[in-house]
Scaffold this active site. Structure first.
Site, PDB file in Angstrom:
ATOM      1  N   LYS A 176     -19.184  -7.564  -4.506  1.00 44.70           N
ATOM      2  CA  LYS A 176     -18.749  -6.630  -3.470  1.00 44.70           C
ATOM      3  C   LYS A 176     -19.918  -6.381  -2.520  1.00 44.70           C
ATOM      4  O   LYS A 176     -20.850  -5.650  -2.838  1.00 44.70           O
ATOM      5  CB  LYS A 176     -18.267  -5.327  -4.118  1.00 44.70           C
ATOM      6  N   GLY A 229     -29.153  -0.506  -4.776  1.00 44.24           N
ATOM      7  CA  GLY A 229     -28.856   0.495  -3.774  1.00 44.24           C
ATOM      8  C   GLY A 229     -29.583   1.787  -4.058  1.00 44.24           C
ATOM      9  O   GLY A 229     -30.643   1.804  -4.695  1.00 44.24           O
ATOM     10  N   SER A 230     -29.001   2.871  -3.603  1.00 43.06           N
ATOM     11  CA  SER A 230     -29.660   4.164  -3.695  1.00 43.06           C
ATOM     12  C   SER A 230     -29.617   4.730  -5.117  1.00 43.06           C
ATOM     13  O   SER A 230     -28.754   4.378  -5.924  1.00 43.06           O
ATOM     14  CB  SER A 230     -28.998   5.162  -2.739  1.00 43.06           C
ATOM     15  N   GLU A 232     -28.784   7.765  -5.929  1.00 38.55           N
ATOM     16  CA  GLU A 232     -27.605   8.598  -6.102  1.00 38.55           C
ATOM     17  C   GLU A 232     -26.391   7.757  -6.497  1.00 38.55           C
ATOM     18  O   GLU A 232     -25.650   8.107  -7.424  1.00 38.55           O
ATOM     19  CB  GLU A 232     -27.314   9.378  -4.821  1.00 38.55           C
ATOM     20  N   VAL A 233     -26.174   6.648  -5.805  1.00 37.07           N
ATOM     21  CA  VAL A 233     -25.032   5.791  -6.138  1.00 37.07           C
ATOM     22  C   VAL A 233     -25.283   5.069  -7.457  1.00 37.07           C
ATOM     23  O   VAL A 233     -24.365   4.858  -8.253  1.00 37.07           O
ATOM     24  CB  VAL A 233     -24.739   4.793  -5.003  1.00 37.07           C
ATOM     25  N   GLY A 234     -26.543   4.714  -7.714  1.00 37.13           N
ATOM     26  CA  GLY A 234     -26.878   4.078  -8.988  1.00 37.13           C
ATOM     27  C   GLY A 234     -26.528   4.940 -10.177  1.00 37.13           C
ATOM     28  O   GLY A 234     -26.095   4.445 -11.231  1.00 37.13           O
ATOM     29  N   GLU A 251     -31.262  -1.871  -9.647  1.00 36.95           N
ATOM     30  CA  GLU A 251     -32.458  -1.906  -8.803  1.00 36.95           C
ATOM     31  C   GLU A 251     -32.244  -0.845  -7.747  1.00 36.95           C
ATOM     32  O   GLU A 251     -31.422  -1.010  -6.850  1.00 36.95           O
ATOM     33  CB  GLU A 251     -32.649  -3.296  -8.190  1.00 36.95           C
ATOM     34  N   CYS A 285     -36.063  -1.334  -0.571  1.00 37.28           N
ATOM     35  CA  CYS A 285     -36.551  -0.538  -1.705  1.00 37.28           C
ATOM     36  C   CYS A 285     -38.020  -0.807  -1.982  1.00 37.28           C
ATOM     37  O   CYS A 285     -38.729   0.050  -2.497  1.00 37.28           O
ATOM     38  CB  CYS A 285     -35.723  -0.835  -2.947  1.00 37.28           C
ATOM     39  N   GLU A 384     -37.367   8.618  -0.528  1.00 41.24           N
ATOM     40  CA  GLU A 384     -37.235   7.339   0.160  1.00 41.24           C
ATOM     41  C   GLU A 384     -36.576   7.558   1.528  1.00 41.24           C
ATOM     42  O   GLU A 384     -35.407   7.915   1.618  1.00 41.24           O
ATOM     43  CB  GLU A 384     -36.397   6.381  -0.687  1.00 41.24           C
TER      44      GLU A 384
END
Length: 483
Positions: A176, A229-230, A232-234, A251, A285, A384
């Protein structure tokens, strides 16, 4: 006024081009204007893709030999090289990154296919000495269906970084891509079919996070999940994987330091320090977003960095400038918010505003920005920003430098600049990061080098031989023989 016809990009599911439940417009961040229509996948398409991957895994791909898989992976690499310039220009338009950078990204993507094609045939299990009359050995087997959720900053490179070792070890994939930059991953899916990858082995499902990413990460039909990704989403993705008790490779963010000692080769260090924060407009990142400088050379280093920042060429990605745009208006406003707050807390030495001009039009451009006098506890030093914003702090000795390098929640990449080999080894051991570079930063793609984070930068490793372990599970077989 008639609407300009845009090229359409479908999903790739079970070897077929699928339109999804509708389309969405993909914007060029250099202009702020739409230039492509992309299939908008939802839960129905995610279900279809997972089913296609499961069928392909059971019927074909897991039954292929490593040599057969290697042949197909080599074929895909050749097609990526054949279409190198087309893919680089597409990636540049989609992300805003300068052409020099996207050309390198496509070359690295091809290298992933070559590297894992070359290594998979030597990826063996082991025999284990045990009691008399028992023969024991291990097998490395694929998980089954592996899902990859890819970010917008390096769509072709990170897409291939996650997908290729999964394919090499016999998994089938549902990838995705981010809605902000989905085009080159779709093209990779098309090229994979042209190269002879069986239908359903690699499925590409573009769409929005809440409509496609969420149902994919929570799908009970996947056996392994990778997310870049971020933070928060991780965390959301991790919870979804935990519900289904499947392994997840994460990551996440970084707040990576360049640690510059007074004995460093400053002429060699400063250009690389600058490049480490303007690469991909700082939207990576692994960006070198913190500059820790020994006090004896602190003022000189900051003065030289600021001077370089002022000379950086800003422009649309296809014009191949030094610095391209931020990915979206939303991200641009986020970067600007950090900078405006920082102006009241630290010393602004360069940049600090949205970049404007006739050449830049309606694009999402931000000046390369340098702050001095930043405390390690300041928000600018801890969070970040994901933009071309560099914050600098002085230190007095190696122990303080190591402490400052570790004084964030992240631990992805770090660099140490010194001519003292003992000091370099000491800092490399003391700094808690997944990769530590000495007198350089990054590795030009670093396909062979294991990559991943400490602390809240994530867990698991991609790249290198380690990724083959990440995408396979071990089975132990013990056979009793004789009486």
């Amino acid at each position: 006024m008639s609407k300009v016809k845009m090229e359409s990009y479908p999903a790739i599911i079970g070897g077929e081009k699928v339109n999804g439940k509708g389309t969405f417009e993909d914007l060029d961040p250099s202009t702020g204007q739409p230039f492509a229509e992309v299939a908008r996948c939802g839960e129905a398409e995610i279900n279809q893709a997972v089913e296609a991957a499961r069928e392909a895994h059971e019927k074909t791909w897991r039954r292929t030999t490593p040599a057969e898989r290697a042949r197909v992976l080599h074929n895909i690499a050749e097609l990526l090289r054949r279409d190198h310039e087309e893919l680089a220009r597409l990636e540049s338009t989609d992300t805003g990154k300068p052409l020099t950078q996207t050309r390198a990204d496509v070359a690295v993507a091809a290298r992933y296919f070559e590297f894992y094609a070359n290594t998979i045939e030597s990826f063996y299990g082991d025999t284990i000495p045990t009691q008399q009359g028992v023969f024991a050995y291990t097998l490395r087997e694929p998980f089954g269906v592996a899902a990859q959720i890819i970010p917008w900053n390096y769509p072709i490179q990170i897409g291939c970084r996650s997908v290729v070792p999964a394919l090499a070890t016999g998994n089938c994939c549902v990838m995705k891509p981010a809605e902000e930059a989905p085009l080159t991953p779709i093209k990779v899916g098309e090229l994979a079919l042209e190269a002879g990858l069986p239908p359903g082995v690699l499925n590409v499902v573009p769409g929005f996070g809440e409509e496609a990413g969420a149902p994919l990460s929570a799908h009970k039909g996947i056996d392994h999940l990778a997310f870049t990704g971020s933070l928060e989403v991780g965390q959301i993705v991790s919870r979804a994987a935990a519900e289904n008790v499947i392994p997840v490779t994460l990551e996440l963010g970084g707040k990576s330091p360049n640690v510059v000692f007074a004995d460093a080769d400053l002429d060699g260090a400063i250009p690389i320090v600058v490049n480490s924060i303007i690469q991909a407009a700082g939207q990576t990142c692994a960006a070198g977003s913190r500059l820790l400088v020994e006090r004896r050379v602190h003022d000189e280093v900051l003065e030289r960095v600021a001077e370089r920042f002022k000379g950086i060429e800003i422009g649309p990605g296809l014009e191949d400038p030094d610095l391209g745009p931020i990915i979206s208006e939303e991200q641009l406003e986020r970067v600007d918010g950090y900078v405006q707050q920082g102006k009241g807390e630290a010393q602004l030495l360069a940049g600090g505003d949205r970049a404007r001009g006739d050449r830049l039009g309606g694009g999402y451009f931000f000046e390369p920005t340098l702050f001095g006098g930043v405390s390690h506890s300041d928000r600018l030093a801890q969070e970040e920003v994901f933009g071309p914003v560099l914050v600098a702090t002085p230190f007095d000795d190696p122990e303080e430098a190591a402490w400052m390098a570790n004084a964030t929640d992240y631990g992805l990449v770090a660099a140490v600049w010194t001519r003292d080999v003992s000091k370099a080894h000491h800092l490399a051991q003391e700094i808690r990061a997944g990769q530590v570079f000495v007198n350089t930063y990054g590795a030009g793609g670093g396909v062979e080098l294991p990559f991943g984070g400490f602390k809240k930068s994530g867990h698991g490793r991609e790249k290198g031989y380690e990724a083959l372990y990440e995408y396979s599970q071990i089975k132990t077989v013990a056979i009793k023989y004789g009486k």
